[in-house]
Design a protein around this motif. Structure first.
Motif, mmCIF file in Angstrom:
data_model
loop_
_atom_site.group_PDB
_atom_site.id
_atom_site.type_symbol
_atom_site.label_atom_id
_atom_site.label_comp_id
_atom_site.label_asym_id
_atom_site.label_seq_id
_atom_site.Cartn_x
_atom_site.Cartn_y
_atom_site.Cartn_z
ATOM 1 N N UNK A 86 0.780 -1.227 0.141
ATOM 2 C CA UNK A 86 0.075 0.000 -0.047
ATOM 3 C C UNK A 86 0.876 1.304 -0.029
ATOM 4 N N UNK A 87 0.980 1.805 -1.169
ATOM 5 C CA UNK A 87 1.937 3.061 -1.325
ATOM 6 C C UNK A 87 1.343 4.299 -0.746
ATOM 7 N N UNK A 88 -0.006 4.279 -0.866
ATOM 8 C CA UNK A 88 -0.825 5.454 -0.364
ATOM 9 C C UNK A 88 -1.718 5.152 0.809
ATOM 10 N N UNK A 89 -1.528 5.192 1.981
ATOM 11 C CA UNK A 89 -2.115 4.643 3.003
ATOM 12 C C UNK A 89 -3.575 5.351 3.257
ATOM 13 N N UNK A 90 -3.446 6.558 3.044
ATOM 14 C CA UNK A 90 -4.567 7.547 3.086
ATOM 15 C C UNK A 90 -5.603 7.246 2.093
ATOM 16 N N UNK A 91 -5.219 6.998 1.031
ATOM 17 C CA UNK A 91 -5.996 6.603 0.045
ATOM 18 C C UNK A 91 -6.678 5.318 0.217
ATOM 19 N N UNK A 92 -6.089 4.309 0.730
ATOM 20 C CA UNK A 92 -6.294 2.900 0.976
ATOM 21 C C UNK A 92 -7.416 3.033 2.053
ATOM 22 N N UNK A 110 -8.045 14.134 5.221
ATOM 23 C CA UNK A 110 -7.256 15.312 5.483
ATOM 24 C C UNK A 110 -5.742 15.214 6.043
ATOM 25 N N UNK A 111 -5.449 13.929 6.369
ATOM 26 C CA UNK A 111 -4.067 13.569 6.956
ATOM 27 C C UNK A 111 -2.952 13.447 5.753
ATOM 28 N N UNK A 112 -1.801 13.423 6.279
ATOM 29 C CA UNK A 112 -0.598 13.279 5.324
ATOM 30 C C UNK A 112 -0.388 11.753 4.908
ATOM 31 N N UNK A 113 0.134 11.599 3.842
ATOM 32 C CA UNK A 113 0.453 10.264 3.352
ATOM 33 C C UNK A 113 1.183 9.504 3.993
ATOM 34 N N UNK A 114 0.823 8.272 4.199
ATOM 35 C CA UNK A 114 1.874 7.089 4.566
ATOM 36 C C UNK A 114 1.846 5.800 3.731
ATOM 37 N N UNK A 115 2.593 4.904 4.196
ATOM 38 C CA UNK A 115 2.674 3.686 3.269
ATOM 39 C C UNK A 115 2.699 2.295 4.089
ATOM 40 N N UNK A 116 2.181 1.289 3.826
ATOM 41 C CA UNK A 116 2.224 0.166 4.446
ATOM 42 C C UNK A 116 2.488 -1.118 3.534
ATOM 43 N N UNK A 155 5.749 0.009 8.292
ATOM 44 C CA UNK A 155 4.717 1.244 8.193
ATOM 45 C C UNK A 155 5.648 2.556 8.295
ATOM 46 N N UNK A 156 5.336 3.143 7.118
ATOM 47 C CA UNK A 156 5.902 4.551 6.906
ATOM 48 C C UNK A 156 5.073 5.513 6.986
#
Length: 327
Positions: A65-71, A78-84, A153-154
């Motif tokens: 999951x490159x875009x955790x917020x989208x997922x 409204x949060x900043x992106x993360x990855x998993x 988790x990034x």
């Protein structure tokens, strides 16, 4: 196979803290990071490759999951992106690996400690997922199986690696291999195992498993439960990404059986310098492990933290050419 994609983390974070379902959003974690590295913006790109190897069945699972917020959708609006990312190496079947793949992230982000105390939230999530799988197996004995698990988790510039078992994550920092997890082999945890009444027979925990930590395996008598030697608790390591951090390799033990950390990082770095494609690099690592006669399933995830390929490294001091006057 997972396609390589990229997510660029924002250069700054807002001061406000948003609440989602009574919990702090990812924003709270990202707003308290070290100001000394605020200028660095990780560009997250990933790819995966896997192969059945010499086994009759493929029991590995993975998640990218490159875009955790989208997922996660509105839960993190409204949060900043993360990855998993995760690699799950099943044994005695694939059901435990599939279950953990599907459930673990939900337990992480719904934990009351997330995202303020990420290590605590991840540890809780591993144990909660393990307990949920035990309940599922009590209803359907056909699910009985086990799995090792490693997750990455990034969140902004912070990276959290959680491991239970013998999958491994290795970070490449300016060409150097940094081990981000510890293999939980029975001999490594002998004192804990024996204190709980367990034993090691020819390297196997209670004569059954080649790992000291895993999720599932509730069907093996005396191995799992209160005061039993097999643990589902992960070890969690944290790092703050800087401009020296190039990429990370996440793989099951089928890769590390035939690659050292330094060997894998050097191999992957050369490939990324050639084509800068994390998916192709994952494929090449798998192919090379097969060429080296690994005997296990193979799953390899490569996560890049830079937009450009790894730079060429030169010696710090170059020998100067000596010029002598003619006699």
């Amino acid at each position: 196979m997972g396609a390589a994609t990229e997510v660029t983390q924002p250069a700054s974070v807002a001061d406000s803290v948003e609440m989602v379902s009574g919990q702090a959003s990812l924003h709270q974690l990202l707003s308290i990071q070290d100001s000394s590295i605020v200028e660095f913006r990780p560009c997250v790109r990933s790819g995966v490759w896997y192969d059945i190897g010499a086994r009759q069945n493929m029991e590995d699972e993975h998640v990218l999951i490159d875009d955790l917020v989208e997922y996660l959708g509105s839960q993190t609006a409204g949060t900043t992106s993360g990855s998993y990312y995760g690699v799950f190496d099943g044994h005695d079947g694939k059901n435990a690996a599939q279950f953990v793949k599907e459930k673990l992230l939900k337990y992480i982000v719904s934990d009351v400690a997330f995202p303020v105390a990420v290590e605590e939230a991840v540890q809780h999530a591993f144990l909660e997922t393990d307990a949920a799988f035990a309940e599922a197996c009590s209803v359907n004995e056909g699910l009985s199986s086990g799995t090792t698990a490693i997750t990455v988790l990034v969140l902004g510039r912070e990276i959290f690696v959680a491991n239970a078992g013998d999958c491994r994550a290795v970070l490449c920092r300016k060409g150097k291999a940094i081990e981000m997890s510890r293999d939980h082999k029975p001999n490594v945890e002998r004192s804990r195992i024996e204190a709980l009444g367990g034993f090691i027979d020819d390297g196997y925990l209670n004569g059954h498993l080649s790992v000291a930590r895993a999720l599932g395996n509730w069907h093996i008598e005396g191995l799992k439960g209160v005061n039993c030697p097999l643990s589902a608790e992960p070890e969690v390591r944290r790092a703050v990404l800087t401009e020296d951090d190039e990429f990370m390799i996440i793989g099951c033990d089928g890769l590390w059986d035939v690659f050292t950390n330094e060997n894998a990082v050097g191999f992957a770095r050369r490939k990324l310098q050639q084509h800068n494609d994390p998916e192709q690099c994952s494929h090449e690592l798998v192919d090379e492990a097969l060429r080296r006669n690994t005997s296990d399933n193979l799953t390899v995830v490569v996560v890049c933290f830079q937009r450009n390929p790894p730079p060429r490294l030169f010696p710090r001091f170059l020998a100067r050419r000596q010029i002598y006057p003619e006699n």
